[in-house]
Scaffold this active site. Structure first.
Site, mmCIF file in Angstrom:
data_model
loop_
_atom_site.group_PDB
_atom_site.id
_atom_site.type_symbol
_atom_site.label_atom_id
_atom_site.label_comp_id
_atom_site.label_asym_id
_atom_site.label_seq_id
_atom_site.Cartn_x
_atom_site.Cartn_y
_atom_site.Cartn_z
ATOM 1 N N HIS A 1 -10.100 80.429 -104.650
ATOM 2 C CA HIS A 1 -9.903 79.429 -103.597
ATOM 3 C C HIS A 1 -8.582 78.696 -103.794
ATOM 4 C CE1 HIS A 1 -11.272 75.356 -101.770
ATOM 5 N NE2 HIS A 1 -10.604 76.065 -100.892
ATOM 6 N N GLU B 1 -11.110 68.667 -100.625
ATOM 7 C CA GLU B 1 -11.972 69.561 -99.854
ATOM 8 C C GLU B 1 -13.370 69.602 -100.470
ATOM 9 O OE1 GLU B 1 -11.884 74.274 -98.885
ATOM 10 O OE2 GLU B 1 -9.967 73.201 -98.771
ATOM 11 N N GLU C 1 -5.724 80.801 -102.666
ATOM 12 C CA GLU C 1 -5.622 80.785 -101.207
ATOM 13 C C GLU C 1 -4.755 79.620 -100.739
ATOM 14 O OE1 GLU C 1 -7.730 78.319 -98.184
ATOM 15 O OE2 GLU C 1 -9.295 79.566 -99.085
ATOM 16 N N HIS C 2 -4.876 78.473 -101.403
ATOM 17 C CA HIS C 2 -4.036 77.325 -101.077
ATOM 18 C C HIS C 2 -2.592 77.531 -101.546
ATOM 19 C CE1 HIS C 2 -6.842 73.928 -99.871
ATOM 20 N NE2 HIS C 2 -7.692 74.914 -100.150
#
EC number: 3.4.24.61
Length: 940
Positions: free
Chosen positions: A235, A316, A238-239
């Site tokens: 994750h 998030e 992905e950022h």
């Protein structure tokens, strides 16, 4: 004169929102996604949220209450393959826009499709959408694009008068009633905001598809590949890939480029896939593709950006923590056997990505690069691009731009050997869970072998269609009559959590009433009785063919979808299905194989089921706490008497049976001839003291569908807060009463919605015009003969209390309610309504209110689509004749009066009601007087 009002709902802990800038921009890349076909009828099964995505919304007609500069080396990678030509080049000769005939598409789909595979192994699907181009190809003119940018500005204006219950918690959507659609407190009569009318939706699609081009890229690796010592690394990567590239080093350059040209980007990380997507105005598409592709060719991922982006990931995670859906997902994942990746913490946060690595001398930056080099390889990737270009043009661009993505030649990670992950002592138990919201819900879950290979049969879809049925003989029909349940969802959402290479989940989630919570074992027993009945009867070809016919009809006449959503869905489909089924693999039932259905069905037995009971009543009974989301829960064996009963050959329930033949399935698709002059816009064809009717015959899309909307207007509703609440109760009970008789229409792709508007009842129906009048008449019949039992009244009012409370505890909806309370004249706030409801209302007062409401009305209707003007007048006549009401004594304008704010800046602070929610909401409102607006909008 410019006036500004800032309304802030501050979190109870005092924690501030993350810093403006890159961190907040990264939060906005959270993706709202979720495809689900294995669900009850056509209704999407709620999807679980995953890192990097927003919460997937589930809609249904069940009676939910309304209301940096460092260069990457080539270590570990093989040399790049030929970058200037694809394997498909030249096979189509001189044809400029010839698609692949192997790819099966809908007869109503005007787009052309072509599959190519680049020499570096990347697979791409090219989509040419030249519809509405009037023969034009190539780029739009500058003037056209500039005009479109101005239109974008207009589209972004907020109506300023709508509270949305934006919970959308996927798996938990069944637990809360849809305030935006049905509870409607502040709906601006909803039709003004939702673009539900066919023409408005069509125009919005036309504007979007004409000016926007879109692309999506799926990497066939996700959070299952996270290393054990760096939870959330997939994750986080992905950022990080968005943080500039060697060719375009500006850290926020791509976001800025898209924003400047009317576009947006997003990304999401699932268990075994990571998806990136963007859209932009067409003339900037090639440049955007080049900028975007560099993230997969040579991302910078500079060390200095790591701490900043960790904060975005952590924010998030903080946003996700108050979600009951995410909490249930994490708890469920913890039940997997040791060593299975489902037990990992996929989200990642500051603790796992910054503090713990530093403590353990782990170089997160080096590990990010290592992960990227190992897993972001071209031969794991699928790409979809859609634009108003020829296929040859798109092929040239894709080959030129994406052939530079490296291929490391390493095998794709495979987790298929990790079978039976939930065959553990922790499964087949009863888990009591304390939820965030006021809800009672029972979720029964089975972990089955992977079902993806059976996509042509879709056994779970067949089963969920029956389990989620709401007509006579269904589970929910029986439970509603017992006043034990309000809604039920069953199936598999096809997210990575619910279906992957190691298992497939089948879940049945039931929203319980207070009484249902007390009888949750009986509720579970009803489910098991129904499943046993299905197992005893075995699969039935009639049922399969009904489902197949309904979905074939919908696919044949499908409407164009949003380009971004479409390309995103297609690039994931390319990872799952063969070429010919890229467009159909997730939608259609191809083959009837009763043995495949029976094999899945026979595994759904009580001995293999896991029970999760959510309720605030569990407070004080739960001594365990889940590590990452802090969920309070307890584990216990199923009560012995029930466990013994479920092991035995228990009796079937005679009230449960298969659904009858569906009379709402359309069989006539002829396009009707005009019986009046063609018009560009709807025209008023009936105008009487009791009502008026607007009509528009479809002369553009030429599909056998229609849209009907009626607004039953009454001044009675807004006379008091108690009246508003009575109206909410009325609409919810009416929806409850219709749930069973109207369900067959719902599964036949005839949609209906009842909305408690601020000025009256809004009735919307749409779908194939052949059987649409039957559904409309059914709704009016139940409205005319409205009644309620004391038990149903109590059930609905108790649930409405939970709904109002759940709205108030969320900062975003509380802030919007406060803003509108400040701005609107004669507005009843959610607090006013909650107090009125808590003061106590009676069934007698409801029936008296409904009688008065129906006695005096003004009805305004709109009929559009494949319907003649003569037929459309019959709809209004049916309403007037059936309800037999008096006209209003004076005209009632359906408008909102807005307070003119004093000059200057004003600040309103509100403390949020949920002390455990670390999130805040800030709303900035600018008010411009009409005189300034009329003089050129100079202030903007």
């Amino acid at each position: 004169m410019l006036r500004k009002v800032t309304v802030a709902a501050v979190c109870a802990t005092g924690r501030k929102w993350c810093e403006a800038g890159r961190e907040l921009a990264a939060l906005w890349r959270i993706e709202a996604r979720g495809r689900c076909e294995d669900c009850a009828a056509a209704r999407p099964f709620p999807t679980l949220t995953m890192p990097g995505r927003n919460k997937g919304k589930s809609t249904c007609s069940c009676p939910d209450l309304q209301p940096s500069g460092q260069e990457l080396g080539e270590s570990g990678r093989v040399a790049r393959l030929g970058a200037d030509e694809s394997e498909e080049e030249g096979r189509r000769g001189s044809l400029s826009n010839a698609g692949d005939p192997e790819i099966v598409k809908s007869p109503s789909d005007p787009k052309q499709y072509r599959y190519i595979k680049l020499r570096n192994g990347l697979q791409a699907l090219l989509i040419s959408d030249l519809s509405n181009m009037e023969g034009k190809t190539g780029n739009a003119t500058d003037d056209e694009e500039e005009e479109e940018e101005e239109e974008d500005d207009d589209d972004d204006e907020d109506s300023g008068a709508e509270i949305e219950d934006d919970d959308e918690e996927g798996f938990d959507d069944e637990d809360e009633f849809d305030d935006d659609d049905e509870h409607n407190d502040d709906d601006l009569d909803t039709e003004d905001n939702e673009l539900e009318e066919i023409e408005e939706r069509a125009e919005a699609r036309k504007k979007t598809t004409e000016k926007q081009s879109a692309a999506a890229l799926c990497v066939g690796v996700g959070s299952f590949a996270d290393p054990d010592d760096l939870p959330g690394l997939a994750h986080f990567l992905e950022h990080m890939v968005f943080m500039g590239s060697l060719k375009y080093p500006d850290e926020n350059g791509f976001d800025a480029f898209l924003k400047k040209h009317g576009g947006s980007d997003n990304a999401s990380t699932d268990c075994e896939r990571t998806v990136f997507q963007f859209d932009v105005q067409r003339k900037y598409f090639k440049e955007a593709l080049d900028r975007w592709a560099q993230f997969f060719i040579h991302p910078l991922m500079i060390r200095d950006a790591i701490d900043r982006e960790v904060e975005a990931v952590d924010s998030e995670y903080q946003l996700a923590r108050p979600s009951d859906a995410n909490r249930k997902e994490m708890l469920f994942g913890s039940l997997a056997r040791p060593g299975h990746p489902m037990g990992k913490f996929f989200w990642g946060n500051a603790e796992t990505l910054k503090h713990e690595p530093r403590k353990n001398n782990i170089d997160t930056h080096a590990r990010l690069r290592e992960f990227w080099m190992r897993y972001y390889s071209a031969h794991y990737m699928t790409l979809v691009v859609q634009s108003k270009e020829t296929l040859d043009t798109l092929e040239k661009w894709v080959t030129e731009i994406f052939s530079e993505i490296p291929n490391n030649g390493l095998p794709k990670p495979n987790f298929g050997h990790l079978t039976d992950p939930f065959d553990t002592p922790a499964f087949n138990k009863l888990y009591r869970v304390v939820p965030i919201r006021k809800i009672h819900a029972l979720t029964i879950t089975w972990a089955l072998p992977p079902q993806q290979q059976h996509y042509r049969v879709k056994p779970l879809h067949y089963i969920s269609w029956l389990v989620g049925h709401e007509g006579k003989g269904s589970i929910l029909s029986y439970l509603r009559k017992k006043c034990w349940a309000l809604a039920l969802f069953g199936g598999n959402g096809e997210t990575g959590f619910e279906q992957n290479s190691t298992y497939s989940v089948f879940s049945i989630s039931i929203t319980l009433t207070d009484e249902g919570y007390e009888h949750f074992y009986e509720v579970a027993h009803t489910v098991f009785q129904y499943l046993k009945m299905l197992q005893k009867l075995g699969p039935e070809k009639r049922i399969f063919e009904d489902i197949q016919k309904i979905e074939d009809n919908e696919f044949h006449y499908q409407e164009q979808t949003d380009p971004v959503e479409y390309v995103e869905n297609m690039c994931e489909n390319m990872q799952l299905y063969p070429l010919q089924d890229f467009l159909t693999g997730d939608q259609l039932l191809f083959e009837y194989k009763p043995e495949v259905i029976a094999e899945a069905l026979n595994q759904l037995v009580p001995q293999k089921a896991n029970l999760v009971l959510l309720s605030g009543a569990n407070e004080g009974k739960c001594d365990l706490k889940e590590k990452w989301f802090g969920t309070q829960y307890s584990i216990e064996d199923v009560e012995n008497s029930w466990a013994e009963l479920w092991k035995s050959n228990f009796e079937l329930n005679q009230d449960l049976h298969l659904p009858a033949e569906n009379k709402y399935i359309a069989t006539e698709f002829t396009l009707k001839a005009f019986d009046c002059p063609e018009t560009e816009y709807p025209v008023k064809i009936v105008n009487t003291p009791q009502g008026c009717l607007w009509y528009k015959k479809d002369n553009k899309f030429k599909i056998p569908k229609a849209y009907i909307r009626f607004h039953l207007i009454s001044p009675l509703i807004q006379k008091s807060a108690a009246n508003v609440v009575l109206f909410d109760i009325f609409v919810n009970i009416l929806t409850h009463n219709l749930a069973e008789p109207a369900y067959e229409a719902d599964v036949a792709q005839l949609e209906y919605k009842l909305v408690a508007g601020e000025h009256g009842l809004i009735i919307r129906v749409k779908g194939f015009n052949h059987k649409l009048p039957l559904l409309f008449q059914l709704i009016i019949d139940y409205l005319a003969e409205f009644s309620s039992t004391p038990a149903v009244f109590t059930m609905i009012t108790e649930q409405l209390k939970k709904t109002y409370f759940n709205i108030l505890i969320k900062p975003e909806t509380l802030a919007k309610d406060v803003r509108l309370l400040i701005l609107e004249y004669a507005r009843w706030s959610m607090i006013d309504k909650y107090r009125a409801l808590m003061d106590g209302l009676s069934l007698e007062s409801l029936l008296s209110f409904v009688k008065e409401f129906k006695s005096q009305l003004f009805v305004e209707g709109l009929v559009q689509g494949n319907v003649t003007s003569t037929e459309s007048m019959d709809f209004l006549k049916y309403v007037v004749d059936k309800l037999n009401f008096m006209p209003l004594e004076q005209e009632m304008p359906v408008q909102f009066q807005v307070v003119e704010m004093p000059s200057g800046h004003h600040l309103c602070k509100v403390r949020a009601l949920n002390k455990g929610d670390a999130n805040s909401e800030v709303t900035v409102y600018y008010q411009v007087s009409w005189s300034h607006y009329a003089h050129g909008r100079a202030l903007f």
